[in-house]
Scaffold this active site. Structure first.
Site, PDB file in Angstrom:
ATOM      1  N   GLU A   1      -2.515  13.368  -0.210  1.00 43.05           N
ATOM      2  CA  GLU A   1      -3.832  13.031   0.331  1.00 43.05           C
ATOM      3  C   GLU A   1      -4.558  14.329   0.651  1.00 43.05           C
ATOM      4  O   GLU A   1      -5.693  14.534   0.230  1.00 43.05           O
ATOM      5  CB  GLU A   1      -3.665  12.166   1.578  1.00 43.05           C
ATOM      6  CG  GLU A   1      -2.960  10.853   1.255  1.00 43.05           C
ATOM      7  CD  GLU A   1      -3.475   9.691   2.048  1.00 43.05           C
ATOM      8  OE1 GLU A   1      -3.195   9.640   3.255  1.00 43.05           O
ATOM      9  OE2 GLU A   1      -4.158   8.822   1.453  1.00 43.05           O
TER      10      GLU A   1
ATOM     11  N   HIS B   1       5.998   7.092   5.943  1.00 43.35           N
ATOM     12  CA  HIS B   1       5.632   6.479   4.656  1.00 43.35           C
ATOM     13  C   HIS B   1       5.197   7.567   3.687  1.00 43.35           C
ATOM     14  O   HIS B   1       5.078   8.734   4.083  1.00 43.35           O
ATOM     15  CB  HIS B   1       4.505   5.446   4.857  1.00 43.35           C
ATOM     16  CG  HIS B   1       3.242   6.065   5.371  1.00 43.35           C
ATOM     17  ND1 HIS B   1       2.947   6.171   6.703  1.00 43.35           N
ATOM     18  CD2 HIS B   1       2.207   6.667   4.721  1.00 43.35           C
ATOM     19  CE1 HIS B   1       1.783   6.788   6.853  1.00 43.35           C
ATOM     20  NE2 HIS B   1       1.317   7.103   5.671  1.00 43.35           N
TER      21      HIS B   1
ATOM     22  N   HIS C   1       0.823  -1.211   0.000  1.00 45.09           N
ATOM     23  CA  HIS C   1       0.000   0.000   0.000  1.00 45.09           C
ATOM     24  C   HIS C   1       0.855   1.258   0.000  1.00 45.09           C
ATOM     25  O   HIS C   1       0.394   2.330  -0.363  1.00 45.09           O
ATOM     26  CB  HIS C   1      -0.907   0.038   1.236  1.00 45.09           C
ATOM     27  CG  HIS C   1      -1.781  -1.164   1.386  1.00 45.09           C
ATOM     28  ND1 HIS C   1      -2.788  -1.459   0.510  1.00 45.09           N
ATOM     29  CD2 HIS C   1      -1.782  -2.168   2.298  1.00 45.09           C
ATOM     30  CE1 HIS C   1      -3.389  -2.579   0.890  1.00 45.09           C
ATOM     31  NE2 HIS C   1      -2.794  -3.034   1.967  1.00 45.09           N
TER      32      HIS C   1
ATOM     33  N   HIS D   1       2.682   8.779   0.110  1.00 43.24           N
ATOM     34  CA  HIS D   1       1.553   8.606  -0.822  1.00 43.24           C
ATOM     35  C   HIS D   1       1.957   9.390  -2.068  1.00 43.24           C
ATOM     36  O   HIS D   1       2.496  10.499  -1.946  1.00 43.24           O
ATOM     37  CB  HIS D   1       0.265   9.202  -0.249  1.00 43.24           C
ATOM     38  CG  HIS D   1      -0.116   8.610   1.083  1.00 43.24           C
ATOM     39  ND1 HIS D   1      -0.997   7.564   1.202  1.00 43.24           N
ATOM     40  CD2 HIS D   1       0.292   8.910   2.340  1.00 43.24           C
ATOM     41  CE1 HIS D   1      -1.127   7.242   2.495  1.00 43.24           C
ATOM     42  NE2 HIS D   1      -0.344   8.051   3.210  1.00 43.24           N
TER      43      HIS D   1
ATOM     44  N   THR E   1      -5.791   7.279   7.125  1.00 42.38           N
ATOM     45  CA  THR E   1      -6.333   7.374   5.760  1.00 42.38           C
ATOM     46  C   THR E   1      -6.403   6.013   5.075  1.00 42.38           C
ATOM     47  O   THR E   1      -6.627   5.943   3.867  1.00 42.38           O
ATOM     48  CB  THR E   1      -5.499   8.348   4.906  1.00 42.38           C
ATOM     49  OG1 THR E   1      -4.175   7.803   4.749  1.00 42.38           O
ATOM     50  CG2 THR E   1      -5.408   9.723   5.543  1.00 42.38           C
TER      51      THR E   1
ATOM     52  N   HIS F   1       4.242  11.163   5.429  1.00 40.58           N
ATOM     53  CA  HIS F   1       3.603  11.112   6.749  1.00 40.58           C
ATOM     54  C   HIS F   1       4.520  10.512   7.810  1.00 40.58           C
ATOM     55  O   HIS F   1       4.952   9.354   7.659  1.00 40.58           O
ATOM     56  CB  HIS F   1       2.324  10.256   6.683  1.00 40.58           C
ATOM     57  CG  HIS F   1       1.218  10.910   5.930  1.00 40.58           C
ATOM     58  ND1 HIS F   1       0.206  10.197   5.314  1.00 40.58           N
ATOM     59  CD2 HIS F   1       0.952  12.228   5.704  1.00 40.58           C
ATOM     60  CE1 HIS F   1      -0.633  11.047   4.741  1.00 40.58           C
ATOM     61  NE2 HIS F   1      -0.195  12.289   4.956  1.00 40.58           N
TER      62      HIS F   1
HETATM   63  C1  SG4 Z   1       0.164   3.499   5.014  1.00 43.93           C
HETATM   64  O1  SG4 Z   1      -0.549   2.404   4.482  1.00 43.93           O
HETATM   65  C2  SG4 Z   1       1.305   2.969   5.900  1.00 43.93           C
HETATM   66  O2  SG4 Z   1       1.942   1.928   5.228  1.00 43.93           O
HETATM   67  C3  SG4 Z   1       0.831   2.478   7.262  1.00 43.93           C
HETATM   68  O3  SG4 Z   1       1.999   2.290   8.089  1.00 43.93           O
HETATM   69  C4  SG4 Z   1      -0.056   3.546   7.911  1.00 43.93           C
HETATM   70  O4  SG4 Z   1      -0.567   3.053   9.147  1.00 43.93           O
HETATM   71  C5  SG4 Z   1      -1.221   3.874   6.990  1.00 43.93           C
HETATM   72  O5  SG4 Z   1      -0.711   4.356   5.762  1.00 43.93           O
HETATM   73  C6  SG4 Z   1      -2.122   4.951   7.572  1.00 43.93           C
HETATM   74  O6  SG4 Z   1      -1.371   6.073   7.980  1.00 43.93           O
HETATM   75  O7  SG4 Z   1      -0.780   8.396   8.180  1.00 43.93           O
HETATM   76  N1  SG4 Z   1      -1.846   7.687   6.025  1.00 43.93           N
HETATM   77  S1  SG4 Z   1      -1.804   7.538   7.612  1.00 43.93           S
HETATM   78  O8  SG4 Z   1      -3.141   7.773   8.117  1.00 43.93           O
HETATM   79  O9  SG4 Z   1       1.041   4.096  10.372  1.00 43.93           O
HETATM   80  C7  SG4 Z   1       0.039   3.422  10.315  1.00 43.93           C
HETATM   81  C8  SG4 Z   1       2.211   1.087   8.640  1.00 43.93           C
HETATM   82  O10 SG4 Z   1       1.483   0.153   8.441  1.00 43.93           O
HETATM   83  C9  SG4 Z   1      -0.650   2.966  11.551  1.00 43.93           C
HETATM   84  C10 SG4 Z   1       3.413   1.003   9.514  1.00 43.93           C
HETATM   85 ZN    ZN Z   2      -0.214   8.255   5.142  1.00 41.92          ZN
END
Ligand code: SG4
Ligand code: ZN
Length: 260
Positions: free
Chosen positions: A109, A97, A68, A99, A202, A122
């Protein structure tokens, strides 16, 4: 295994069908930020970024293509933290991570005054009143995410040289240990101008646990660095680009600005 979900618009597993809180929540993220409608809050001061300018000797981060996003997770004993900036309490930084889009006019986003850059970074931190991110993830005061717009312009940004390592992470579930690097140069030099609102993760399950900070100033990366992200493949085997969720209704929430 797990819930299949993707970013295919109107697809069976796409954002409009993510379900649960993603569909019913009233404090969802991302949002369209209108600078002029934001409420100026002089109490939104500067951030304390613990150890963000340190690259621990012998330290490693885990870089992973999770299907993702491209995620960098810090080791348990790392001591990166965020406080101040109007946050209540201390937050321990868990990971960061990205986007991004398939071209330079889509990818973030959040949307700021209609402007769309190529990507959004983020930094995810959890409230230290909880013992780990799993315990914090669904709590109203559980998470703080710092969002940075990435604009494709100019030469290679040395702060993002680690993206070279992502070239070996084309396929989902691939991961590698990368030498620790400084986090602070990835953030805009002006960290006093930002937006603040209450929202959600998100991605499924879209828990409404995030105190969001979106910095006003974008950071530049080169076209070459952007193209490394675009070379990654997602959980459906196709390009992982356009891994951003569409903006969600504000539902009366107040967006604050740290500046006039
Ligand atoms: C991304 O999918 C990351 O890979 C996730 O990180 C992250 O979840 C998720 O986005 C949602 O994060 O800041 N966009 S966001 O709302 O960090 C988390 C992991 O899975 C919990 C480590
Ligand atoms: Zn994110």
């Amino acid at each position: 295994a797990g819930d299949p979900w993707d970013y295919i618009k109107d697809g069976a597993h796409g954002p409009s069908n993510w379900g649960g809180t993603c569909g019913t929540g009233k404090k969802q993220s991302p949002i369209n930020i209108k600078g002029h409608d934001a409420t100026v809050d002089k109490d939104l001061g500067s951030f304390m970024l613990k150890n963000y300018d340190m690259a621990p000797t012998n330290g490693t981060f885990t870089a992973k293509n999770n299907g993702h996003s491209l995620v960098f997770v810090f080791p348990e004993n790392a001591d990166y933290g965020v406080s101040g900036g109007g946050l209540v309490g201390n937050y321990k930084t868990h990971s960061f991570h990205f986007h991004w889009g398939s071209n330079n006019t889509q990818g973030p986003e959040h949307i700021l005054d209609g402007e769309k850059f190529g990507a959004e970074l983020h930094f995810v931190s959890y409230n230290t009143k909880y013992s780990n991110i799993s315990e914090a993830i669904a709590k109203a005061d559980g998470l703080a995410v710092l969002g940075v717009f990435l604009k494709v312009e100019g030469d290679k940004n040395e702060a993002f040289s680690f993206l070279e390592d992502a070239k070996s992470l084309i396929d989902m579930s691939s991961s590698s240990n990368v030498t620790a690097f400084k986090l602070k140069p990835m953030l805009p030099s002006n960290k006093t101008k930002y937006f603040r609102y209450s929202g959600s993760l998100t991605t499924p399950r879209c828990y409404e646990s995030v105190t969001w900070t979106v910095f006003n100033d974008a950071v530049k990366i080169s076209q070459y660095q952007m193209d490394i992200l675009r070379s990654l493949k997602g959980n459906n085997g196709a390009s992982m680009d356009n891994n951003y969720r569409p903006v969600q209704p504000l539902n009366g929430r107040v967006v604050k600005a740290s500046f006039q």
